[in-house]
Design a protein around this motif. Structure first.
Motif, PDB file in Angstrom:
ATOM      1  N   LEU A  61       0.833  -1.202   0.000  1.00  0.00           N
ATOM      2  CA  LEU A  61       0.000   0.000   0.000  1.00  0.00           C
ATOM      3  C   LEU A  61       0.867   1.252   0.000  1.00  0.00           C
ATOM      4  O   LEU A  61       1.999   1.237   0.476  1.00  0.00           O
ATOM      5  CB  LEU A  61      -0.896   0.027   1.239  1.00  0.00           C
ATOM      6  CG  LEU A  61      -1.831  -1.170   1.496  1.00  0.00           C
ATOM      7  CD1 LEU A  61      -2.583  -0.955   2.808  1.00  0.00           C
ATOM      8  CD2 LEU A  61      -2.809  -1.349   0.353  1.00  0.00           C
ATOM      9  N   ASN A  62       0.314   2.356  -0.545  1.00  0.00           N
ATOM     10  CA  ASN A  62       1.005   3.621  -0.372  1.00  0.00           C
ATOM     11  C   ASN A  62       0.471   4.335   0.865  1.00  0.00           C
ATOM     12  O   ASN A  62      -0.453   3.869   1.529  1.00  0.00           O
ATOM     13  CB  ASN A  62       0.894   4.499  -1.624  1.00  0.00           C
ATOM     14  CG  ASN A  62      -0.543   4.846  -1.982  1.00  0.00           C
ATOM     15  OD1 ASN A  62      -1.451   4.776  -1.149  1.00  0.00           O
ATOM     16  ND2 ASN A  62      -0.770   5.222  -3.227  1.00  0.00           N
ATOM     17  N   ARG A  63       1.041   5.476   1.175  1.00  0.00           N
ATOM     18  CA  ARG A  63       0.721   6.160   2.423  1.00  0.00           C
ATOM     19  C   ARG A  63      -0.752   6.566   2.477  1.00  0.00           C
ATOM     20  O   ARG A  63      -1.433   6.363   3.495  1.00  0.00           O
ATOM     21  CB  ARG A  63       1.620   7.391   2.566  1.00  0.00           C
ATOM     22  CG  ARG A  63       1.361   8.218   3.815  1.00  0.00           C
ATOM     23  CD  ARG A  63       2.373   9.358   3.915  1.00  0.00           C
ATOM     24  NE  ARG A  63       2.129  10.192   5.077  1.00  0.00           N
ATOM     25  CZ  ARG A  63       1.311  11.229   5.087  1.00  0.00           C
ATOM     26  NH1 ARG A  63       0.656  11.563   3.984  1.00  0.00           N
ATOM     27  NH2 ARG A  63       1.141  11.950   6.180  1.00  0.00           N
ATOM     28  N   ALA A  64      -1.265   7.148   1.382  1.00  0.00           N
ATOM     29  CA  ALA A  64      -2.652   7.614   1.384  1.00  0.00           C
ATOM     30  C   ALA A  64      -3.618   6.459   1.611  1.00  0.00           C
ATOM     31  O   ALA A  64      -4.599   6.581   2.362  1.00  0.00           O
ATOM     32  CB  ALA A  64      -2.963   8.326   0.071  1.00  0.00           C
ATOM     33  N   ASN A  65      -3.344   5.324   0.971  1.00  0.00           N
ATOM     34  CA  ASN A  65      -4.205   4.151   1.111  1.00  0.00           C
ATOM     35  C   ASN A  65      -4.139   3.601   2.537  1.00  0.00           C
ATOM     36  O   ASN A  65      -5.156   3.187   3.109  1.00  0.00           O
ATOM     37  CB  ASN A  65      -3.788   3.080   0.100  1.00  0.00           C
ATOM     38  CG  ASN A  65      -4.850   2.025  -0.115  1.00  0.00           C
ATOM     39  OD1 ASN A  65      -5.915   2.064   0.496  1.00  0.00           O
ATOM     40  ND2 ASN A  65      -4.563   1.084  -0.997  1.00  0.00           N
ATOM     41  N   LEU A  66      -2.945   3.602   3.120  1.00  0.00           N
ATOM     42  CA  LEU A  66      -2.807   3.121   4.498  1.00  0.00           C
ATOM     43  C   LEU A  66      -3.615   3.990   5.467  1.00  0.00           C
ATOM     44  O   LEU A  66      -4.348   3.477   6.322  1.00  0.00           O
ATOM     45  CB  LEU A  66      -1.334   3.133   4.907  1.00  0.00           C
ATOM     46  CG  LEU A  66      -1.058   2.771   6.374  1.00  0.00           C
ATOM     47  CD1 LEU A  66      -1.361   1.306   6.635  1.00  0.00           C
ATOM     48  CD2 LEU A  66       0.381   3.091   6.753  1.00  0.00           C
ATOM     49  N   LEU A  67      -3.500   5.303   5.325  1.00  0.00           N
ATOM     50  CA  LEU A  67      -4.235   6.198   6.219  1.00  0.00           C
ATOM     51  C   LEU A  67      -5.742   6.039   6.036  1.00  0.00           C
ATOM     52  O   LEU A  67      -6.503   6.068   7.006  1.00  0.00           O
ATOM     53  CB  LEU A  67      -3.820   7.646   5.955  1.00  0.00           C
ATOM     54  CG  LEU A  67      -2.366   8.001   6.314  1.00  0.00           C
ATOM     55  CD1 LEU A  67      -2.061   9.437   5.921  1.00  0.00           C
ATOM     56  CD2 LEU A  67      -2.107   7.780   7.792  1.00  0.00           C
ATOM     57  N   GLU A  68      -6.159   5.841   4.791  1.00  0.00           N
ATOM     58  CA  GLU A  68      -7.591   5.647   4.528  1.00  0.00           C
ATOM     59  C   GLU A  68      -8.103   4.382   5.201  1.00  0.00           C
ATOM     60  O   GLU A  68      -9.160   4.387   5.852  1.00  0.00           O
ATOM     61  CB  GLU A  68      -7.822   5.579   3.018  1.00  0.00           C
ATOM     62  CG  GLU A  68      -9.266   5.327   2.625  1.00  0.00           C
ATOM     63  CD  GLU A  68      -9.429   5.157   1.123  1.00  0.00           C
ATOM     64  OE1 GLU A  68     -10.394   4.483   0.700  1.00  0.00           O
ATOM     65  OE2 GLU A  68      -8.595   5.681   0.356  1.00  0.00           O
ATOM     66  N   GLN A  69      -7.357   3.284   5.049  1.00  0.00           N
ATOM     67  CA  GLN A  69      -7.801   2.031   5.647  1.00  0.00           C
ATOM     68  C   GLN A  69      -7.676   2.037   7.172  1.00  0.00           C
ATOM     69  O   GLN A  69      -8.478   1.420   7.872  1.00  0.00           O
ATOM     70  CB  GLN A  69      -7.024   0.867   5.042  1.00  0.00           C
ATOM     71  CG  GLN A  69      -7.276   0.676   3.547  1.00  0.00           C
ATOM     72  CD  GLN A  69      -6.892  -0.705   3.075  1.00  0.00           C
ATOM     73  OE1 GLN A  69      -7.115  -1.682   3.768  1.00  0.00           O
ATOM     74  NE2 GLN A  69      -6.325  -0.787   1.871  1.00  0.00           N
TER      75      GLN A  69
END
Length: 613
Positions: free
Chosen positions: A201-209
């Motif tokens: 995952l990238n950072r934005a996806n990690l924060l979203e999840q």
């Protein structure tokens, strides 16, 4: 934790559609050309093509062949599908005859499809008012007896017609294959959510999840852990082996971390040398055990690269949610604070975040400074003070350095040293750099004989849109760039050598000159100094300022001067505060001098030294 040791080849997944699609006496459709499937009685009213193929009239089949599309008719009562004669070539496989019923067609539907003919037609809630109901859907079809990677992605545009009971009884449509476009869009979607180097995952996806975990944790009354994993020696790997090998290490580390995580844990590349890891149902002790295990596993695993085995060590900061943060951003901010502590000399390799009054006070001060910067930007209270760089031989100004100042509402000025560290950490430095550039160019336009040097941070310089924004600023008067000099620090330059070389080259193509600031603070190699191709180097003022009191600083400054002169780069010495230092530097061959001994930085420069030759 248990290892996630790779996956077997996934079985072909096909969407299962209900059987209620089919039954009752068939009605057949006549195509505007001889059908390739199931001879039928013509019913031209049901197809888009109703005009006879008269002499000179367009040939529908030729048109469909040329644009790679085909037509079909589906009798839902009998479940019979009739395909256009060019359907085989459009779909790209030769057993289309097997897909002669809606049931078989539905069985070949890819599980990745977000829609289906059944959903768009049989389950439609629309009402046919006598002209049919239009639909357009996209889905994937796996050819019979084929693997999943053979999926053909199509766009299905058509219209369905109701029977006597008002429910869909017949549909016809136009099929267009869009596999290439689908795959390209899929790649773009993956790029926006996954890191291209590591596949995690990238950072934005990690924060979203991670955001979703807060609701689940509250519902189950469970905590979860967040780890920020830093590669301790990536800088040395870059310097020793090169960036390609360092990328191989990062990719290998991602694989090792993934293999030592539970399947439900979230792993992401958080930044260049940082990974983020979120562990569900995890308390302080479990988070500590997980971090220590990862540190040990990585330390005892050699990473094979094209340059041979490369050692890797980790520093990790952790925080437990929701106790240490009520949002994903705050949770990882606290994990980063813990990682900063873990990177201190003599600190443990893993530090778990604990609330601290001192840190909280520091954070509140940073927020206050950030608010002050934003207000100053909005209200036009960011200014520039100009300080001359004079020729050592004559004492006349060569150019002026634009130094940022922030004016408070009460009129007092704030020195940059008290706000720039916060601006860099908060990302506001790019807005400050933009404003200083605007003011410098305005000053150049007002004074045709003046040259100005502007400091640009590494964050700004390496932004993808930096050059487009610079071009926009120069658009009213492009010639101003020939009197503009960009300064960047040595530390910034050596953080990413290749990116700096590219940026310097780009600035020179614009017509600007480029100076390395704080020369001596970052220990640039002789090789890189030549590759950077700077127009000047400016010796770090911290060494110049102490020359009168420190023999070591005198030796170091002399060495830097000799190194630059050997490469053929003019030398600037800053922070010159007395005549003895100025005379010594002049005798050593320094080309330009800057400091309060000659003139202090001023919002309005001394009119006696405003001309540059």
């Amino acid at each position: 934790m248990k290892g996630n040791l790779g996956a077997e080849t996934a079985p072909v997944e096909r969407r299962q559609e209900p059987n209620s699609l089919f039954a009752a006496p068939p009605r057949e459709l006549a195509l505007p050309f001889p059908p390739a499937r199931a001879a039928t009685s013509p019913d031209p009213a049901l197809l888009p093509f109703t005009a006879p193929a008269l002499h000179g009239a367009p040939d529908p089949r030729a048109i469909l062949d040329s644009i790679g599309q085909t037509v079909y008719d589906w009798d839902l009562d009998s479940d019979r599908i009739v395909w256009g004669p060019n359907a085989d070539s459009v779909f790209g496989f030769h057993n289309l005859g097997a897909l002669s019923t809606g049931r078989v067609y539905a069985e070949c539907l890819s599980h990745d499809s977000e829609s289906s003919p059944y959903q768009a037609i049989a389950r439609s809630t629309a009402v046919d008012e006598g002209k049919g109901v239009a639909f357009q859907i996209c889905y994937g079809i796996i050819p019979p007896d084929s693997a999943r990677d053979a999926t053909v992605w199509i766009e299905d545009t058509g219209r369905w017609f109701a029977g006597p009971n008002g429910r869909p009884a017949r549909a016809h449509g136009l099929i267009r294959v869009m596999t290439d476009r689908y795959r390209q869009e899929r790649r773009l979607a993956l790029t926006s959510r996954f890191d291209s180097l590591t596949g995690v995952l990238n950072r934005a996806n990690l924060l979203e999840q991670t955001t979703h975990l807060f609701a689940a944790a509250a519902k189950r009354k469970q905590s979860f852990g967040a780890l920020l994993i830093g590669v301790d020696n990536l800088f040395m790997l870059n310097r020793t082996y090169g960036y390609d090998v360092a990328d191989q290490v990062i990719a290998g580390l991602a694989n090792l971390l993934r293999a030592n995580c539970r399947e439900r844990d979230l792993l992401a590349r958080y930044a260049g040398n940082k990974f983020g890891l979120v562990l569900e149902n995890c308390d302080n002790d479990q988070l500590n055990a997980a971090a220590e295990r990862l540190i040990e596993v990585v330390a005892t695993t050699p990473f094979e690269t094209s340059a041979g085995p490369a050692p890797v060590s980790l520093r990790i900061g952790g925080a437990v949610g929701p106790r240490n943060g009520r949002s994903a951003h705050v949770l990882f901010q606290h994990a980063e604070e813990a990682l900063d502590l873990a990177r201190q000399p003599g600190a443990a390799r893993f530090v778990l975040y604990e609330p601290s009054l001192a840190r909280e006070d520091s954070r509140m001060r940073s927020l206050k400074i950030s608010d002050e910067i934003v207000s100053a930007l909005n209200e036009g209270r960011i200014l520039i003070a100009l300080q001359p760089l004079v020729r050592a031989a004559t004492g006349e100004p060569e150019l002026y350095e634009a130094l940022m100042r922030l004016r408070r509402p009460d009129g007092s000025l704030v020195a940059p040293a008290s706000i720039l560290p916060t601006a860099e950490k908060s990302g506001l430095i790019q807005m400050i750099d933009q404003r200083v550039l605007e003011l410098a160019l305005k000053k150049l336009a007002e004074h045709p004989d003046m040259r100005i040097a502007v400091n640009v941070s590494g964050q700004t310089l390496h932004e993808p849109d930096f050059f487009s924004r610079l071009r926009a600023l120069l658009e009213p008067d492009p010639d101003l760039v020939h009197r503009l000099t960009i300064e960047l620090t040595e530390t910034c330059a050596i953080e990413d050598v290749e990116a700096t070389i590219k940026a310097v080259s780009g600035l020179k193509q614009f017509g600007a000159k480029v100076v390395m600031d704080d020369f001596g603070a970052g220990h640039t190699s002789f090789k890189n100094l030549r590759r950077f191709n700077f127009d000047m180097v400016k010796i770090d003022g911290a060494f110049v300022q102490n020359m009168a009191r420190s023999e070591d600083d005198r030796f170091f400054v002399r060495t830097l001067i000799d190194l630059a002169r050997h490469v053929g780069i003019p030398v600037v010495a800053e922070w010159v505060e007395d005549k003895d230092t100025a005379d010594l530097l002049r005798d050593w061959g320094v080309d330009y001098l800057q400091g309060d001994f000659f003139a202090a930085a001023a919002l309005t420069p001394n009119p006696q030294i405003t001309a540059a030759s």
